[in-house]
Design an enzyme around this catalytic site. Structure first.
Site: not given
Lengths: 233, 589
Positions: B18, B20, B120, B241, B243, B253, B256, B287, B354, B388, B399, B404
């Protein structure tokens, strides 16, 4: 548990022609996916080559032909496969090496349907509105991961790879045709006219059978055909 | 050897996730010539796996504004985030979401036709008040929806892609100007020099340093390794992090959003465990808090299952309709990997590696910044980083979920904006530094020959790295465990120099790619372990049993780790752009 494999091998630098190689894995944990087994085989034989990344069926890298059926190795349970597990590259595509095919023809088909939202009006400062019912029409269309399982399982694609756009690209075409925000419906339908691009689909439905995401390109193609008929009336 | 092929572009972007792709789109639309190099086809980048959503104070569901979002992000960061960058990101968030919507992202919708938002963790109204509903979502496939739409827009904008090219190293001259990179085509093994006036690293995180991870196999910290080798330190790498809800033992994953939609965690005694750890926010605490809570339950013998090594995430009370409409992706994942339908049975989960909070230090324009003499943040000419792999730092020590995707879009765009200005002022390519090319070629060719007869295999070293990181740098840390970790990772860094691969062919040689990735992973492991060993406090995701308190007096500062000189520190930027600072406070959810 011991599992036997029979895997397509070809490295153009050293092999005159492709061949099938036998492998065996011992002491496999129950419940693993085919990808985990392939990664173990690669630890034994580093030259065995395939693409992989997410390992959970969302990136679309590890599509291959497994016991004659296209699928993603990472979400194919090993225990459900008849032995020896025969693995070949996706059919109908040029092989680069082992299970890795050149996907470029597939990506060209994708680009050919203009797979992006076209809005001619000036954009509002906030979001374009779309009702939940309008948005629901995109379910079953937008989730495609471009793995190529459907297109390379389609006999119409095998016969006319350069003229028929194939199920994956047509699913994308439908994703934008059905989007209430898109303003290029006529252009999109015109782009699919003629005997080949769309109409080579003979509803064989291999695409539906193999799609690892449970999508239905045949239905999407049918909906495009209906829209074309409606437009011509 | 034949001369290496060369290409020239205004901008080289390494990584097609995303961050780039957002930068590439902006630059292509500004008529800059852009090369995007990615080791995988763009839609296979790890952004595709993001599930729950992207935070922006649109106020479509609950009252909201960017200033509240800013407060939550700073509190979530445990006051290690840079407040100027956080203000910039939260202010830019609504526009970033509207842009995506205009690009075609199929966001879920509310009845009035506006973008669907969900609750969230760590999100509040009015600076710590009621739960905010701020996370914009496309079911639980938000990353997929965003990545595909961005790639599609780049097709329209005719961005130049180098798909399945691997980046070896940055090229720079003696004064430190970055001039592009040496890459090679994975398909035929041929090297290529890409000369660029500006280079943007957007290579993602390094989650593969851990054994049990939600991250894709491609997340090997390649940009982080390149930066370190180019003399750029890595910032805050001790903050990794975990998760709270990866599928126990497998790592997939579970978003959340499952808790945002009303799911909750239960321990072995059938108790809603988060009520004890976060009385107000409960399962929607941030988190680090939830992961520590789960890890504590398991340590104290209140886990579930035969080995009491996980807890359960309960969703079955939500009803099948809600699960199918809002969480179809994780439903599919549970059925595939566990044979469990979350509409009927609880999901076994445990904290899983994560997200890399640390990374390449940048300012809020995404320029890479390094300490030079007395200046802590001097821009490196021609070099940018976003997403990231970068550390702006908007996430600080922890985070928040949903920040993110926001980070990659806001700072991918910010990078492009600054690059456009740079290109206007720097019209010509600087001369290539041939010694830099030679050095990069040495790294590329190193794996063509095996230095020692008894060199170890890449697989063995990679397994060992993951085990060392998991055992010595997990959710809870202490001095003795970290000291051993430092020793072992230093040994791995030595042993990899003699490692070997058996396959030396040029055609799609994945063994060579994995070897180059291993070098990057070990570099990231070094930075993470050393930074964690040195930080004698607990803050955000860095939790020291021997130093359980946050120590703002000594440690409200960023770590900087470099290969040559080890650790250094720089202050946190506590002054926002236009509003008052949020001073550190105890962090209670």
């Amino acid at each position: 548990m011991t599992v036997r494999f029979n895997i397509y091998r070809y490295n153009p630098e050293v092999d005159n022609e492709p061949y099938m190689q036998d492998y065996e894995l011992e002491e496999i944990e129950p419940g693993i996916m085919l990808l985990a087994a392939l990664l173990k085989l690669k630890e034994q034989d580093a030259s065995l080559s395939f693409r992989r990344s997410c390992g959970e069926g969302v990136c679309g890298s590890d599509s291959m032909n497994i016991n004659g059926v296209n699928g993603l190795a990472c979400i194919t349970p090993l225990s459900e496969l008849k032995q020896p597990v025969e693995i070949r590259p996706l059919p109908g595509m040029p092989v680069i090496r082992d299970l890795i095919v050149d996907m470029e023809p597939f990506y060209q088909q994708y680009r050919a349907v203009k797979p992006y939202l076209i809005v001619n009006d000036p954009m509002p400062e906030v979001e374009l509105r779309q009702t939940p019912a309008q948005r629901k029409k995109l379910d079953g269309l937008y989730e495609c991961i471009l793995c190529g399982c459907c297109t390379t399982a389609c006999p119409s694609f095998w016969w006319n790879p350069d003229k028929f756009l194939g199920p994956a690209a047509l699913l994308q075409a439908s994703r934008f045709i059905e989007d209430s925000r898109d303003q290029a419906l006529d252009e999109r339908l015109e782009n699919l006219e003629g005997p080949f691009k769309l109409f080579r689909c003979h509803t064989i439905m291999n695409c539906v059978q193999v799609c690892p995401k449970g999508l239905n390109p045949t239905r999407a193609i049918g909906n495009i055909k209906k829209k074309m008929v409606k437009k011509s009336l | 050897m034949a001369a290496i092929q060369r290409r020239q572009f205004d901008t080289l972007i390494i990584g097609a996730g995303g961050g780039g792709l957002r930068a590439a789109l902006r630059l292509s639309e500004a008529e800059a010539s852009v090369a995007v190099v990615s080791k995988v086809f763009p839609t296979r980048s790890h952004t595709v796996a993001a599930q729950g959503g992207m935070n922006a104070a649109l106020a479509n569901v609950s009252p909201d504004n960017w200033h509240w979002h800013m407060f939550d992000t700073i509190k979530g960061s445990d006051y290690l985030g840079d407040q100027d960058a956080i203000e910039y990101m939260c202010r830019a968030a609504p526009k970033a979401v509207y842009e995506l919507e205009h690009f075609g992202v199929p966001f879920s919708r509310l009845d009035n036709g506006s973008i669907y938002q969900r609750a969230f963790g760590g999100q509040s109204q009015n600076f710590g008040g009621d739960q905010a509903v701020r996370t914009c979502a496309a079911a639980d496939r938000t990353g997929h929806a965003i990545l595909h739409s961005l790639y599609q827009q780049n097709i329209r904008a005719k961005t130049h892609f180098f798909d399945e090219y691997f980046s070896v190293d940055l090229l720079k001259d003696e004064e430190g100007h970055v001039l592009g990179a040496l890459v090679f085509n994975i398909m035929d093994g041929q090297p290529l020099i890409i000369e660029a006036k500006t280079t943007l690293l957007a290579t993602g995180g390094a989650g593969q340093i851990y054994r049990n991870t939600t991250n894709a196999m491609i997340n090997t910290g390649d940009g982080l390794g390149m930066a370190l080798r180019a003399g750029v330190p890595l910032q805050d790498m001790e903050f990794f992090q975990f998760h709270p809800t990866g599928i126990a033992g497998r790592g997939m994953l579970i978003t959340e959003a499952a808790r945002g939609e009303g799911g909750y965690l239960v321990n072995g005694e059938g108790e809603r465990l988060m009520e004890r750890y976060a009385p107000k926010a409960k399962d929607l605490a941030s988190r680090d808090v939830v992961s520590r809570a789960i890890a504590t339950e398991i340590r104290e013998g209140r886990g579930c299952g035969v080995n009491k090594d996980h807890v359960l995430l309960k969703l079955d009370h939500l009803g099948e309709a809600v699960i199918q409409q809002r969480l179809p992706g994780i439903r599919q994942t549970c059925m595939t990997f566990l044979g469990i339908d979350p509409a009927e049975a609880a999901i076994p989960v445990s904290p899983t590696a994560h997200y890399t909070m640390g990374g390449i230090p940048t300012n809020r324009h995404a320029q890479v910044v390094v300490p030079v003499k007395d200046t802590p943040e001097e821009a490196v000419y021609g070099l940018y980083a976003a997403g990231e792999c970068a550390c702006v730092s908007v996430h600080g020590a922890n985070r928040l979920g949903g920040n993110s995707l926001l980070d990659i879009l806001v700072f991918g765009r910010a990078a492009a904006n600054h690059i456009i200005g740079h290109l206007a002022e720097n019209r010509y390519h600087r001369p290539m530094d041939e010694s830099s090319v030679e050095k990069a070629m040495q790294r590329f060719q190193r794996w063509n020959k095996n230095p020692g007869q008894d060199g170890e295999s890449v697989n063995v070293l990679r397994h060992e790295l993951k085990t060392v990181m998991e055992k010595h740098c997990g959710v809870f840390r202490n001095e003795a465990v970290l000291r051993e970790g430092v020793e072992q990772i230093e040994q791995l860094a030595e042993r990899v120099k003699d490692a070997k691969i058996e396959d030396h062919s040029d055609t799609f040689n994945t063994a060579r790619v994995e070897a180059l990735e291993l070098e990057n992973l070990i570099a990231c492991g070094l930075a993470t372990m050393h930074s964690a060993f040195a930080r004698t406090e607990s803050r955000g995701a860095h939790s020291r049993m021997d130093y359980p308190e946050r120590d703002d007096k000594n440690w409200m500062r960023h770590s900087l780790y470099s290969l040559d000189t080890g650790l250094d520190y720089k202050p946190v930027r506590t002054k926002p752009v236009s509003v008052d600072s949020f001073p550190p406070k105890p962090r209670i959810y």
